[in-house]
Design an enzyme around this catalytic site. Structure first.
Site, mmCIF file in Angstrom:
data_model
loop_
_atom_site.group_PDB
_atom_site.id
_atom_site.type_symbol
_atom_site.label_atom_id
_atom_site.label_comp_id
_atom_site.label_asym_id
_atom_site.label_seq_id
_atom_site.Cartn_x
_atom_site.Cartn_y
_atom_site.Cartn_z
ATOM 1 N N LYS A 39 0.342 -0.807 -0.364
ATOM 2 C CA LYS A 39 -0.110 0.657 0.873
ATOM 3 C C LYS A 39 0.677 1.094 0.087
ATOM 4 O O LYS A 39 0.440 2.387 -1.288
ATOM 5 C CB LYS A 39 -1.108 0.142 1.485
ATOM 6 C CG LYS A 39 0.316 -0.409 2.647
ATOM 7 C CD LYS A 39 -1.060 0.392 3.726
ATOM 8 C CE LYS A 39 0.223 0.285 4.889
ATOM 9 N NZ LYS A 39 -0.252 0.938 6.500
ATOM 10 N N THR A 40 1.317 1.109 0.662
ATOM 11 C CA THR A 40 3.179 2.410 0.678
ATOM 12 C C THR A 40 3.217 2.978 -0.893
ATOM 13 O O THR A 40 3.333 4.234 -1.286
ATOM 14 C CB THR A 40 4.119 2.608 1.633
ATOM 15 O OG1 THR A 40 3.304 2.049 2.272
ATOM 16 C CG2 THR A 40 4.760 3.780 1.727
ATOM 17 N N ASP A 227 -3.485 7.396 5.089
ATOM 18 C CA ASP A 227 -2.830 6.178 5.283
ATOM 19 C C ASP A 227 -3.775 5.589 6.400
ATOM 20 O O ASP A 227 -4.079 6.186 7.152
ATOM 21 C CB ASP A 227 -1.287 6.648 5.738
ATOM 22 C CG ASP A 227 -1.034 4.961 5.292
ATOM 23 O OD1 ASP A 227 -1.550 3.214 5.447
ATOM 24 O OD2 ASP A 227 0.068 4.915 5.863
ATOM 25 N N GLU A 228 -3.894 4.301 7.528
ATOM 26 C CA GLU A 228 -4.374 3.691 8.257
ATOM 27 C C GLU A 228 -5.533 4.218 8.992
ATOM 28 O O GLU A 228 -5.707 4.384 9.857
ATOM 29 C CB GLU A 228 -3.125 3.640 9.350
ATOM 30 C CG GLU A 228 -1.941 3.326 9.236
ATOM 31 C CD GLU A 228 -1.468 1.726 9.251
ATOM 32 O OE1 GLU A 228 -2.394 0.986 9.174
ATOM 33 O OE2 GLU A 228 -0.504 1.764 9.395
ATOM 34 N N GLN A 264 -6.398 -4.582 11.077
ATOM 35 C CA GLN A 264 -5.361 -4.079 11.771
ATOM 36 C C GLN A 264 -5.514 -2.754 12.535
ATOM 37 O O GLN A 264 -4.981 -2.261 12.926
ATOM 38 C CB GLN A 264 -3.475 -3.905 10.379
ATOM 39 C CG GLN A 264 -3.805 -4.623 9.534
ATOM 40 C CD GLN A 264 -2.336 -4.778 8.864
ATOM 41 O OE1 GLN A 264 -1.379 -3.980 9.283
ATOM 42 N NE2 GLN A 264 -2.408 -4.949 7.978
ATOM 43 N N ARG A 614 3.772 -8.993 10.302
ATOM 44 C CA ARG A 614 5.380 -8.478 9.830
ATOM 45 C C ARG A 614 6.783 -9.265 9.086
ATOM 46 O O ARG A 614 7.510 -8.484 9.240
ATOM 47 C CB ARG A 614 5.801 -7.565 11.273
ATOM 48 C CG ARG A 614 4.779 -6.727 11.730
ATOM 49 C CD ARG A 614 4.278 -5.618 10.907
ATOM 50 N NE ARG A 614 3.040 -6.150 10.504
ATOM 51 C CZ ARG A 614 2.108 -5.112 9.500
ATOM 52 N NH1 ARG A 614 3.044 -4.363 8.400
ATOM 53 N NH2 ARG A 614 1.293 -5.573 9.319
#
Length: 780
Positions: A39-40, A227-228, A264, A614
């Site tokens: 996504k980044t 984001d997030e 998340q 992660r």
DNA sequence: AGCCTCACTGTTTTT
DNA sequence: CAGTGAGGCT
């Protein structure tokens, strides 16, 4: 539309969904991005394509992240794609964007642009003082209770007045709370300060109260990317809504792109609301939704484990991560006897990975609570493994750093009474509590600030010693203030340290810790010089802002070869070749504090899921059978989440199910290090009423009795109901019956509340200490 | 005012 | 365990 051609490097290597997420143009776009789905990269390429296609000027772009680290990474990536064309873009956290806006607009509503930012520690200090002054503690108000409640209210955009309208005034403690909240708000205002939550809430209030101000920003930012998004709270959500509204003169709202993954969402405790992402399509009718499910990070085994775990959360859109990377190695599990034993396992495996060629900075160790670092650190030090801890007790929270920073704050913002009080007698200069109160009274009577009152020391009837000390402090502050105009931040700080002898006094102290404190202050001085170098035009205010908004994961330059240790929360957004998740036990993950909260266990599961995802290549999961907490050792049970990982994915080096039991004599650590194989059990089986036989032997070891009886593989399956004898009253002389030890008589009861311990002499089993609350005992 | 000791208390995650 | 507050002493 986009001017990009299919061969443009911006689209290179993207899958069709990612590509759509980069290229779609419209008012609203939701990118549902599973962990590791790139996504980044998608977000930065989307920004780059807007610039390259000349659809937007850099200054029209606002990209918001949660951490400075994420912002820095995005900026870096954007710069590598666009070069200088990123100039003028706002890529920053919610909090720093708000500070930027507030500094520009503060004069609109009774603040000045050099306002101070209070961190949670500062606001607690202030609240503590107010509670005391209002004797609110007699109404059952505690500092943590009040600060938590105020924080929640602000996140919900409830200011004092709106709260006052809805609160039930018949409840005296509610009335008292309102009084405290009101006083706190006024104190912040008169100190020209915002607390963390204000930064968001006040920006929203500002936009709502002054639509023409809001319009300035609505006109400016034509493309907003968040984001997030699953971690936005109501204030953040409202801020985005305000910014994307149509302007008063009819300019349509900015185009909004949000990226998130409800799996998340791990910040409900600070007001994050997953519904913000779930209801995005309702909030923005016609929004485009793109799902990114292909994972480019982890092996299939790791993803299967993650999917297995997260699928136990029910109210979620089903989505499954997949990869073309392949199965990879199994997940390694280990059950240690103690936290040290567990740490030894981690260190051993890290050494093995290193020997096999993996760099230390490709490995990370995660844990639920900061307290768990202790044991890990000890073993890391003993093993001479290079490590670094992200987060934890932050540099800027240290008392000596706050002291020194307070001087700078007073110079930047003389209205900040909290900061003035902090430095008044630091270092000691004979201005004690009595003097402080007198100064404050004088200030209140004359409606001047505490800082101003220092100038009148001579006329307040203090002795020559005291009034001299006050005048000296006051003129030192004046001199330093004058220096701000000419010199850099470093110069100002150097002058203050020189004149106050702060470090000199620390070095002269016989307390060994003071030398370390002096070094910290020296380091802060170095930080200011670094800041001056990097920001030739940077002001003192800029420096203080930067310092106030640094976060746990931010100060990390992971170029160096060290293993990273951090909490699961800090780990979000990061990735490592090898990941160790430690302390996967009931009461820790899920944490006991989460049990009472609605959605608590589900959120803890997401936290575990974040940890798992992660990992790129290797995942290690460990737990300990007993763990020291608050100075006491307690036994622990495997986390319920462990059984949600398909068994065939795991390779248990030492499993919780068939791990050896260990006797009440408390051997273990000293012996083989790891307890040997054997039968019996960690955890217990049978009915819930006899589970959890936490006994404490007189030898001091807390242990589980070996339970040589058939049992389920997962001991905790049967412990959904924890035994609670909370009300059981015992006194010396009472006879009791224990599920394992038989009958005995109580010789003594010590401790209080949940920690009441009965010292029992059992007729056959000998002397034991038992936690009354949870031991399987009954009075006979 | 400033130092000391002792007892007590809460005990998660963070911008 | 660690940070805090009260109380006593110099």
């Amino acid at each position: 539309m986009s001017l990009l051609t299919p061969s443009d490097p911006l689209l290179d290597g993207l899958n069709p969904e990612q590509r759509e997420a980069v290229e779609y143009r419209g008012p609203a776009l939701l990118i549902v991005a599973g962990a590791g789905s790139g996504k980044t990269s998608v977000l930065t390429r989307r920004i780059a394509s807007l610039i390259r296609g000349q659809e937007a000027w850099p200054s029209q772009i606002l990209a918001i992240t949660f951490t400075n680290k994420a912002a820095a990474e995005m900026r870096e990536r954007a710069e590598s794609m666009l070069g200088a064309a990123t100039e003028g873009m706002w890529i920053s956290t919610f909090h720093s964007s708000c500070v930027r806006i507030l500094r520009r607009e503060a004069e609109n509503f009774g603040f000045t642009k050099n306002f101070t930012i209070y961190d949670s520690h500062d606001s607690r200090t202030l609240i503590k003082r107010i509670i005391k002054e209002h004797e609110a503690d007699t109404y059952g108000l505690t500092v943590s209770g009040v600060s938590g409640k105020i924080s929640r209210l602000k996140n919900e955009l409830n200011d004092v007045e709106s709260y006052a309208r809805n609160a039930s005034m018949s409840d005296p403690s509610e009335r008292k709370f309102l009084e405290v909240y009101r006083t706190y708000t006024r104190a912040l205002q008169s100190a020209n300060a915002f607390d963390f939550d204000d930064l968001l809430a006040q920006t929203v209030f500002l936009f709502r109260a002054f639509p023409h101000v809001a319009d300035v920003y609505r006109r400016k930012f034509r493309h907003i990317l968040v984001d997030e998004y699953q971690d936005t709270n109501h204030a953040q959500y409202s801020l985005i809504h305000e910014l994307t509204r149509e302007t008063e003169d009819g300019l349509p709202g900015a185009s909004l792109t949000v990226v998130g993954d409800s799996d998340q969402s791990i910040y409900a405790f600070r007001g994050a609301d997953m519904r913000n992402i779930g209801e995005f399509e309702r909030d923005f009718p016609g929004a485009k939704v793109v799902m990114l499910e292909q994972n480019y990070r982890s092996t299939q085994n790791i993803l299967d484990a993650a999917n297995g775990v997260i699928s136990n959360n029910f109210d979620r859109k089903d989505k499954k991560l997949w990869t073309s990377i392949g199965g990879g190695e199994k997940i390694v599990g280990f059950t240690g006897y103690s936290a040290h034993d567990e740490a030894q396992f981690v260190v051993d495996e890290i050494s093995a990975l290193r020997a096999a060629g993996m760099d230390y900075n490709k490995m990370a160790v995660f844990y639920r609570t900061n307290a768990q670092t202790r044991a890990l650190e000890e073993i890391f030090i003993r093993s001479a493994l290079p490590y670094r801890i992200l987060g934890g007790t932050k540099f800027y929270e240290r008392a000596e750093i706050k002291d020194v920073l307070s001087y700078l704050v007073v110079i930047a913002n003389p209205a900040d009474t909290l900061a003035v009080r902090r430095i008044l007698n630091v270092p000691k200069r004979g201005i004690g509590p009595a003097t402080e109160t007198q100064l404050q009274n004088y200030a209140d009577q004359n409606e001047i600030s505490l800082r101003e009152s220092l100038r009148s020391a001579d006329s307040l009837g203090f002795g020559p010693k005291v009034s001299g000390a006050i005048s000296r402090l006051s003129s030192l502050l004046d001199e330093a203030t004058a220096l701000v105009e000419l010199g850099s931040v470093g110069d100002v700080l150097a002058k203050l340290l020189e004149e106050t002898s702060y470090t000199t006094l620390l070095r002269a102290s016989r307390d060994a810790q003071d030398e370390a404190r002096a070094e910290n202050v020296d380091e802060l001085l170095a930080v200011t010089k670094e800041f001056d170098k990097n920001n030739p035009d940077g002001t003192l205010i800029d420096f203080l802002t930067e310092v106030a908004l640094v976060a746990a994961a931010d100060d990390l330059d992971d170029a160096s070869g060290t293993v990273s240790l951090m909490t699961l929360h800090t780990a979000k957004g990061l990735e490592y070749e090898a990941v160790f998740i430690t302390g996967v036990e009931e009461e820790l993950l899920p944490h006991r504090m989460s049990a009472g909260e609605p959605g608590g266990p589900a959120e803890e599961r997401r936290l575990f899921y974040v940890g798992i995802t992660r990992a790129r290549q290797r995942l290690f999961i460990s737990l300990a059978m007993s763990r020291a907490q608050f100075g006491q050792t307690n036994s622990a049970l495997p986390s319920r989440y462990l059984q949600e990982i398909p068994a065939e994915l795991m390779d248990w080096r030492q499993s919780p199910g068939n791990g050896a039991g260990f006797g009440s004599d408390g051997r273990g650590l000293s012996g083989s290090g790891r307890f040997g194989a054997g039968s019996g059990g960690y955890g217990r089986s049978g009915t819930s009423s006899e589970s959890n036989g936490w006994g404490t032997t007189e030898g001091g070891w807390n242990s589980l009795e070996a339970a040589p009886r058939p049992k389920a593989e997962w001991a905790n399956r049967i412990t959904n109901k924890v035994r609670d004898n909370g009300d059981l009253e015992l006194a010396a002389g009472d006879r009791i019956r224990h599920a394992d030890f038989g009958d005995g008589s109580v010789s003594q009861v010590t401790g209080e509340g949940a920690k009441r311990v009965a010292h029992v002499k059992f007729d056959v089993a000998g002397a034991k200490k038992l936690l009354i609350k949870i031991a399987p005992i009954e009075k006979i």
